[in-house]
Scaffold this motif. Structure first.
Motif, PDB file in Angstrom:
ATOM      1  N   MET A   1       0.843  -1.199   0.000  1.00 40.15           N
ATOM      2  CA  MET A   1       0.000   0.000   0.000  1.00 40.15           C
ATOM      3  C   MET A   1       0.878   1.248   0.000  1.00 40.15           C
ATOM      4  O   MET A   1       1.936   1.278   0.633  1.00 40.15           O
ATOM      5  CB  MET A   1      -0.914   0.020   1.233  1.00 40.15           C
ATOM      6  N   THR A   2       0.441   2.269  -0.695  1.00 36.79           N
ATOM      7  CA  THR A   2       1.214   3.494  -0.783  1.00 36.79           C
ATOM      8  C   THR A   2       0.900   4.411   0.399  1.00 36.79           C
ATOM      9  O   THR A   2      -0.156   4.296   1.042  1.00 36.79           O
ATOM     10  CB  THR A   2       0.899   4.235  -2.088  1.00 36.79           C
ATOM     11  N   ALA A   3       1.814   5.335   0.669  1.00 41.12           N
ATOM     12  CA  ALA A   3       1.603   6.299   1.744  1.00 41.12           C
ATOM     13  C   ALA A   3       0.394   7.177   1.452  1.00 41.12           C
ATOM     14  O   ALA A   3      -0.356   7.561   2.358  1.00 41.12           O
ATOM     15  CB  ALA A   3       2.857   7.146   1.926  1.00 41.12           C
ATOM     16  N   ALA A   4       0.179   7.468   0.170  1.00 43.76           N
ATOM     17  CA  ALA A   4      -0.969   8.297  -0.215  1.00 43.76           C
ATOM     18  C   ALA A   4      -2.286   7.590   0.100  1.00 43.76           C
ATOM     19  O   ALA A   4      -3.249   8.224   0.556  1.00 43.76           O
ATOM     20  CB  ALA A   4      -0.887   8.628  -1.703  1.00 43.76           C
ATOM     21  N   ALA A   5      -2.338   6.283  -0.134  1.00 43.53           N
ATOM     22  CA  ALA A   5      -3.555   5.521   0.151  1.00 43.53           C
ATOM     23  C   ALA A   5      -3.834   5.487   1.651  1.00 43.53           C
ATOM     24  O   ALA A   5      -4.985   5.636   2.089  1.00 43.53           O
ATOM     25  CB  ALA A   5      -3.429   4.108  -0.404  1.00 43.53           C
ATOM     26  N   LEU A   6      -2.769   5.290   2.446  1.00 45.50           N
ATOM     27  CA  LEU A   6      -2.933   5.262   3.897  1.00 45.50           C
ATOM     28  C   LEU A   6      -3.388   6.616   4.423  1.00 45.50           C
ATOM     29  O   LEU A   6      -4.249   6.697   5.303  1.00 45.50           O
ATOM     30  CB  LEU A   6      -1.617   4.850   4.565  1.00 45.50           C
ATOM     31  N   PHE A   7      -2.827   7.681   3.870  1.00 41.98           N
ATOM     32  CA  PHE A   7      -3.222   9.020   4.308  1.00 41.98           C
ATOM     33  C   PHE A   7      -4.670   9.313   3.924  1.00 41.98           C
ATOM     34  O   PHE A   7      -5.420   9.930   4.692  1.00 41.98           O
ATOM     35  CB  PHE A   7      -2.298  10.076   3.692  1.00 41.98           C
ATOM     36  N   SER A   8      -5.071   8.871   2.744  1.00 39.17           N
ATOM     37  CA  SER A   8      -6.451   9.088   2.298  1.00 39.17           C
ATOM     38  C   SER A   8      -7.434   8.396   3.234  1.00 39.17           C
ATOM     39  O   SER A   8      -8.467   8.968   3.595  1.00 39.17           O
ATOM     40  CB  SER A   8      -6.632   8.579   0.865  1.00 39.17           C
ATOM     41  N   PHE A   9      -7.092   7.164   3.617  1.00 36.16           N
ATOM     42  CA  PHE A   9      -7.979   6.453   4.533  1.00 36.16           C
ATOM     43  C   PHE A   9      -8.005   7.143   5.889  1.00 36.16           C
ATOM     44  O   PHE A   9      -9.072   7.257   6.507  1.00 36.16           O
ATOM     45  CB  PHE A   9      -7.533   5.009   4.709  1.00 36.16           C
ATOM     46  N   TRP A  10      -6.853   7.609   6.377  1.00 32.08           N
ATOM     47  CA  TRP A  10      -6.802   8.292   7.672  1.00 32.08           C
ATOM     48  C   TRP A  10      -7.696   9.532   7.656  1.00 32.08           C
ATOM     49  O   TRP A  10      -8.475   9.750   8.586  1.00 32.08           O
ATOM     50  CB  TRP A  10      -5.367   8.692   7.998  1.00 32.08           C
ATOM     51  N   ALA A  11      -7.602  10.324   6.599  1.00 29.02           N
ATOM     52  CA  ALA A  11      -8.424  11.530   6.498  1.00 29.02           C
ATOM     53  C   ALA A  11      -9.904  11.172   6.448  1.00 29.02           C
ATOM     54  O   ALA A  11     -10.750  11.835   7.066  1.00 29.02           O
ATOM     55  CB  ALA A  11      -8.023  12.327   5.257  1.00 29.02           C
ATOM     56  N   PHE A  12     -10.229  10.085   5.743  1.00 29.02           N
ATOM     57  CA  PHE A  12     -11.615   9.632   5.639  1.00 29.02           C
ATOM     58  C   PHE A  12     -12.131   9.157   6.989  1.00 29.02           C
ATOM     59  O   PHE A  12     -13.240   9.519   7.416  1.00 29.02           O
ATOM     60  CB  PHE A  12     -11.705   8.514   4.603  1.00 29.02           C
ATOM     61  N   SER A  13     -11.338   8.353   7.695  1.00 28.45           N
ATOM     62  CA  SER A  13     -11.779   7.790   8.970  1.00 28.45           C
ATOM     63  C   SER A  13     -11.901   8.855  10.048  1.00 28.45           C
ATOM     64  O   SER A  13     -12.730   8.734  10.957  1.00 28.45           O
ATOM     65  CB  SER A  13     -10.826   6.686   9.428  1.00 28.45           C
ATOM     66  N   MET A  14     -11.087   9.913   9.964  1.00 30.84           N
ATOM     67  CA  MET A  14     -11.141  10.956  10.976  1.00 30.84           C
ATOM     68  C   MET A  14     -12.495  11.654  10.981  1.00 30.84           C
ATOM     69  O   MET A  14     -12.948  12.149  12.025  1.00 30.84           O
ATOM     70  CB  MET A  14     -10.032  11.982  10.732  1.00 30.84           C
ATOM     71  N   MET A  15     -13.177  11.694   9.855  1.00 25.61           N
ATOM     72  CA  MET A  15     -14.507  12.287   9.813  1.00 25.61           C
ATOM     73  C   MET A  15     -15.463  11.521  10.726  1.00 25.61           C
ATOM     74  O   MET A  15     -16.351  12.103  11.348  1.00 25.61           O
ATOM     75  CB  MET A  15     -15.038  12.307   8.380  1.00 25.61           C
ATOM     76  N   PHE A  16     -15.276  10.207  10.796  1.00 27.41           N
ATOM     77  CA  PHE A  16     -16.118   9.387  11.665  1.00 27.41           C
ATOM     78  C   PHE A  16     -15.667   9.483  13.121  1.00 27.41           C
ATOM     79  O   PHE A  16     -16.492   9.523  14.029  1.00 27.41           O
ATOM     80  CB  PHE A  16     -16.075   7.936  11.199  1.00 27.41           C
ATOM     81  N   VAL A  17     -14.343   9.526  13.326  1.00 28.34           N
ATOM     82  CA  VAL A  17     -13.820   9.602  14.689  1.00 28.34           C
ATOM     83  C   VAL A  17     -14.257  10.899  15.362  1.00 28.34           C
ATOM     84  O   VAL A  17     -14.559  10.922  16.562  1.00 28.34           O
ATOM     85  CB  VAL A  17     -12.282   9.498  14.682  1.00 28.34           C
ATOM     86  N   LEU A  18     -14.297  11.990  14.607  1.00 28.52           N
ATOM     87  CA  LEU A  18     -14.633  13.301  15.162  1.00 28.52           C
ATOM     88  C   LEU A  18     -16.130  13.527  15.299  1.00 28.52           C
ATOM     89  O   LEU A  18     -16.551  14.587  15.769  1.00 28.52           O
ATOM     90  CB  LEU A  18     -14.028  14.407  14.293  1.00 28.52           C
ATOM     91  N   THR A  19     -16.931  12.547  14.886  1.00 30.30           N
ATOM     92  CA  THR A  19     -18.383  12.648  15.041  1.00 30.30           C
ATOM     93  C   THR A  19     -18.797  12.095  16.404  1.00 30.30           C
ATOM     94  O   THR A  19     -18.566  10.923  16.679  1.00 30.30           O
ATOM     95  CB  THR A  19     -19.115  11.872  13.931  1.00 30.30           C
ATOM     96  N   PRO A  20     -19.378  12.926  17.273  1.00 25.16           N
ATOM     97  CA  PRO A  20     -19.770  12.441  18.606  1.00 25.16           C
ATOM     98  C   PRO A  20     -20.746  11.278  18.526  1.00 25.16           C
ATOM     99  O   PRO A  20     -21.644  11.259  17.681  1.00 25.16           O
ATOM    100  CB  PRO A  20     -20.418  13.671  19.256  1.00 25.16           C
ATOM    101  N   GLY A  21     -20.556  10.329  19.392  1.00 22.83           N
ATOM    102  CA  GLY A  21     -21.422   9.162  19.438  1.00 22.83           C
ATOM    103  C   GLY A  21     -21.271   8.474  20.781  1.00 22.83           C
ATOM    104  O   GLY A  21     -20.889   9.096  21.783  1.00 22.83           O
TER     105      GLY A  21
END
Length: 207
Positions: A1-21
């Protein structure tokens, strides 16, 4: 996996992490009490590690394809959130003195409850099942299970930082404000109760 792919997933997942639940609510309740913050967050992370392992091993696909198992998972998780929410509404967490030890609370119990909050959350399970595979690639040098596990750990590490900040922030801001702490505690209970009821409603309406 490329660093760009890992960073893209991190940015995507952070949207869920920062959503209160439910996870936020549980970390905040630990912060309000001022004790076992790290145990609470450790438990939440442990639940995610287990979910990651289930999905990476391919068991997640089998579970999602079994309507009865998914129904049991969703119902069990919803009922557990409802139970926790009612408990927090009846006995909202408040600041605890450093020398006070509750006989009904221990680091092990707090961690175990946290692992159940995240591990039994069907929304979390579906996140891992639905959003990890699209970020993998068949041509990568890593095997598919390792790719899935790596992505799950990235999401889990992001959760560790955010949930610790939530718990510590609640501790710093609310420790000297008992009335505000009880209000936030009840609000956390409402969040858990509401999520649990919503999940039950989803199960009923989806047939």
């Amino acid at each position: 996996m490329t660093a760009a792919a890992l960073f893209s997933f991190w940015a995507f997942s952070m949207m869920f992490v920062l959503t209160p639940g439910a996870d936020w609510a549980y970390a905040m309740s630990a912060g309000i009490r001022g004790r076992y913050i790290f145990s609470a967050v450790f438990g939440l992370l442990l639940g995610y590690v287990v979910l990651t392992a289930i999905v990476a091993a391919g068991i997640g696909i089998l579970i999602s394809g079994n309507h009865l198992l998914m129904l049991l998972l969703a119902t069990g998780g919803a009922l557990y959130l409802i139970w926790l929410g009612i408990g927090m509404l009846r006995n909202p967490p408040g600041p605890v003195a450093e020398d006070h030890t509750s006989p009904n609370e221990s680091w092990y119990k707090v961690a175990l409850q946290g692992s159940l909050v995240s591990g039994l959350n069907p929304k979390a399970f579906m996140f891992f099942l639905a959003f990890l595979p699209p970020f993998t690639t068949a041509t990568a040098s890593w095997s598919m299970p390792i790719q899935l596990f790596a992505l799950g750990m990235i999401h889990t590490m992001s959760c560790s930082v955010v949930y610790l900040l939530v718990g510590i922030g609640a501790r710093l801001v609310l420790s000297a404000r008992p009335a505000a702490a009880r209000f936030v505690g009840r609000l956390s209970g409402v969040i858990m109760l509401g999520l649990g009821i919503f999940l039950i409603y989803r199960q009923i309406t989806s047939g």
